[in-house]
Design an enzyme around this catalytic site. Structure first.
Site, mmCIF file in Angstrom:
data_model
loop_
_atom_site.group_PDB
_atom_site.id
_atom_site.type_symbol
_atom_site.label_atom_id
_atom_site.label_comp_id
_atom_site.label_asym_id
_atom_site.label_seq_id
_atom_site.Cartn_x
_atom_site.Cartn_y
_atom_site.Cartn_z
ATOM 1 N N GLY A 126 0.783 -1.223 0.000
ATOM 2 C CA GLY A 126 0.000 0.000 0.000
ATOM 3 C C GLY A 126 0.816 1.274 0.000
ATOM 4 N N ASP A 252 -9.370 1.165 -15.455
ATOM 5 C CA ASP A 252 -9.389 1.656 -14.070
ATOM 6 C C ASP A 252 -8.562 2.931 -13.918
ATOM 7 O OD1 ASP A 252 -7.306 -0.494 -14.490
ATOM 8 O OD2 ASP A 252 -6.576 0.318 -12.607
#
Length: 477
Positions: A126, A252
Site C-alpha cells: 500500500g 481503471d
C-alpha cells in the site's frame, strides 16, 4: 484564503456506504518531511499558501493526523488491464480522505496516495515511493499549465520507511485533488458482479455530482455517456498534440471526468516517434503513443457495456461512432493553432502528416521543432536530415499561413518552451533521494509557465543528453 483547520468537508461519496468503499485509517510515514507543494493546487481549495510551512500541513499529508470531519475510504472498482478484465482492483494504496468544498461551491476530493494497505492491496504494502510520487506531482501540475485536463497534486511528503520495489526506496505520499475519483472501472465492477441496483445508485450519484445538466436530458444516462466520450476524446487529442504518452490506459485509470488520471510510466516525446512505447512492461505496444486515440475509444466501449442495463445498445453504438471523428477534429484544431494555420483547408491533414513523417525520419525533437516553426520557420530546418524535402514542405506551409495570417500571432502561446521531459524529472528525483528537494521545486516552478521564456532557465530547454534519451519507466511505485 483559509487555513487547514477551517476546510469544509462534505463527504458525499463516503455517504454511499460500504458497498462502494471501505473505511481505512492511513498508516503514517515515519519522520515525515515536505518535499514540494503546489500553490496553484492549494488555491483550488482556497488554502493559504503559508499553510505549507506549518507542521500540521506535513502531519496531515503524511497520514499522521486527520481532520475530525474527514472520513477516509478506500474505493472498490475493477477494470480491463492491458485488455484483460481484472474483477477486483480498488484503492490498493490510496485513500479518499474526504471532499472539501471551496468558496465557489466546488467539491474537491482529497486523495492520499501511498497511505498503506487496504482491503484492495492484493498482497501489496500500500505504499508509494518517492520516485513515483515526484513524477505524479510534476505531471499533475505541468499538464494543466499546457491546457491538458488532469487531476492535480497538492504536495508530496517523504519519510524514512524502506519500501521494496526493483530496489529499496523510501516511502512517500502524494495528496491528489480531483472533483471526483470515479473511474470507468467503478461502473464495470458493479456491472460484472451483477449488482445492478448499486450500478444504478452509482449512475445517479455521478449524474448528480459530475453531470447535473444531463439530468434534464431525455435520456440522462446516454447524455452523460456522450459528455464523458467528448471530454475523453478531447483530452486524448491534447495528449497527441503535445506529445504526451500516458503509458498505462487501463479502464481503471480512466476518469469519468475526462481528465488525465493515475500517472505511472508516462513520458513526453523527445524525438518524434509515432510508435513510442514509454512503459517498459508494455511488451506488445498496446499503449504506444499512436494507439492512444484507439485505446480511448476501446475503453469507452467498455464503459458503454457497463451502462447497457440502463441505455439502449444501439444508442450507445451510435454515440461511440462519434468518438474518432470528435478526436480527429479536435486534434487538427490544436495542430492548426500550433502551426499558425487559420480556418480549415482540405489539405491540412495531409500537410501535417508530411511534417510528422519527416520528423519521424529525421528523429527530430518534437517540441523544439514545433517551437522553432512558431518562432522562425526557417530555423527549424536544422532539425531535418532531408533539407530539400523540408524546404518543399516549408513552401506549402508558408503558403497555407499566407492564405489567412490571423492565426500567426497566437503560435507562441500554444508551443511550449518548457516540457516535462523524463530526464528532467529524473534529475530532480536523483537529488530528492539525497534529501535535496531544491531541484523538484525549481522544475515545478519553471513548468508553471511553459509558454514563456524565463531568464536563467536555458538548461530546461535543452534536448535530452545521451543518458536521458528513451529512459525506461516502470509501472512499479
Amino acid at each position: 484564503m483559509t487555513t487547514l483547520a477551517d476546510l469544509q468537508f462534505d463527504n458525499r461519496f463516503a455517504d454511499l456506504g460500504d458497498t462502494f468503499s471501505s473505511k481505512v485509517v492511513p498508516d503514517p510515514l515515519s519522520n515525515p518531511r515536505l518535499v514540494v507543494s503546489s500553490a496553484d493546487a492549494m488555491a483550488l481549495i482556497d488554502l493559504d499558501t503559508s499553510e505549507a510551512d506549518s507542521e500540521l500541513f506535513t502531519e496531515l499529508f503524511s497520514g499522521a493526523k486527520l481532520w475530525s470531519a474527514s472520513e477516509p475510504r478506500a474505493m472498490v472498482y475493477s477494470g480491463h488491464q492491458f485488455g484483460v478484465y481484472n474483477p477486483q482492483l480498488g484503492d490498493g494504496r490510496g485513500l479518499l480522505l474526504g471532499e472539501v468544498v471551496n468558496g465557489r461551491g466546488e467539491h474537491w476530493d482529497l486523495h492520499l496516495k501511498g497511505a498503506g494497505s487496504t482491503p484492495y492491496s492484493r498482497m501489496g504494502d500500500g505504499r508509494a515511493v518517492l520516485r513515483s510520487s515526484i513524477r505524479e506531482f510534476l505531471a499533475s501540475e505541468a499538464l494543466p499549465a499546457l491546457g491538458i485536463p488532469s487531476s492535480r497534486a497538492l504536495c508530496v511528503t517523504v519519510g524514512d520507511d524502506p519500501v521494496y520495489r526493483e530496489r529499496q526506496e523510501r516511502g512517500a505520499m502524494l495528496l491528489r485533488l480531483a472533483p471526483s475519483h470515479i473511474r470507468f472501472g467503478h461502473f464495470e465492477f458493479f456491472y460484472y458482479t451483477r449488482q445492478h441496483d448499486a450500478l444504478r445508485q452509482l449512475i445517479d450519484f455521478t449524474l448528480q455530482t459530475c453531470y447535473p445538466a444531463s439530468q434534464q436530458a431525455t435520456d440522462p444516462v446516454l447524455d452523460m455517456f456522450n459528455q464523458v466520450l467528448q471530454r475523453t476524446m478531447d483530452m486524448v487529442a491534447r495528449w497527441q498534440a503535445y506529445g504526451f504518452c500516458h503509458g498505462v490506459m487501463n479502464t481503471d485509470n480512466m476518469s469519468i471526468l475526462g481528465i488525465t488520471f493515475d500517472f505511472g510510466p508516462y513520458a513526453f516525446l523527445d524525438e518524434y516517434d509515432a510508435g513510442h512505447i514509454c512503459n517498459h512492461s508494455d511488451h506488445e505496444g498496446r499503449y504506444a503513443f499512436n494507439r492512444q486515440p484507439a485505446i480511448a475509444h476501446w475503453n469507452l466501449a467498455c464503459l458503454a457495456q457497463a451502462l447497457t442495463p440502463y441505455v439502449e445498445v444501439e444508442a450507445l453504438k451510435s454515440a461511440l461512432a462519434t468518438a474518432m471523428p470528435r478526436y480527429q477534429a479536435e486534434y487538427l484544431r490544436l495542430m492548426r493553432a500550433r502551426l499558425g494555420w487559420a480556418g480549415e483547408q482540405p489539405e491540412d491533414e495531409e500537410l501535417l502528416q508530411q511534417l510528422l513523417q519527416q520528423m519521424q525520419t529525421s528523429a527530430s525533437d518534437y517540441h523544439i521543432t514545433l517551437r522553432l516553426l512558431a518562432e522562425d520557420d526557417v530555423s527549424a530546418r536544422g532539425q531535418f536530415i532531408d533539407r530539400d524535402a523540408f524546404d518543399r514542405w516549408l513552401t506549402q506551409h508558408q503558403a497555407r499561413q499566407a492564405a489567412d495570417s490571423s492565426a500567426l500571432a497566437g503560435r507562441l502561446d500554444c508551443n511550449p518552451v518548457y516540457v516535462l521531459r523524463n530526464y528532467l524529472a529524473q534529475q530532480a528525483i536523483t537529488a530528492a533521494e539525497q534529501d535535496d528537494f531544491s531541484e523538484v521545486r525549481r522544475l515545478h516552478q519553471v513548468l508553471r509557465q511553459p509558454f514563456t521564456r524565463q531568464p536563467g532557465q536555458e538548461a530546461y530547454t535543452a534536448p535530452p543528453p545521451d543518458w536521458g534519451r528513451r529512459l525506461e519507466i516502470s509501472c512499479s511505485s
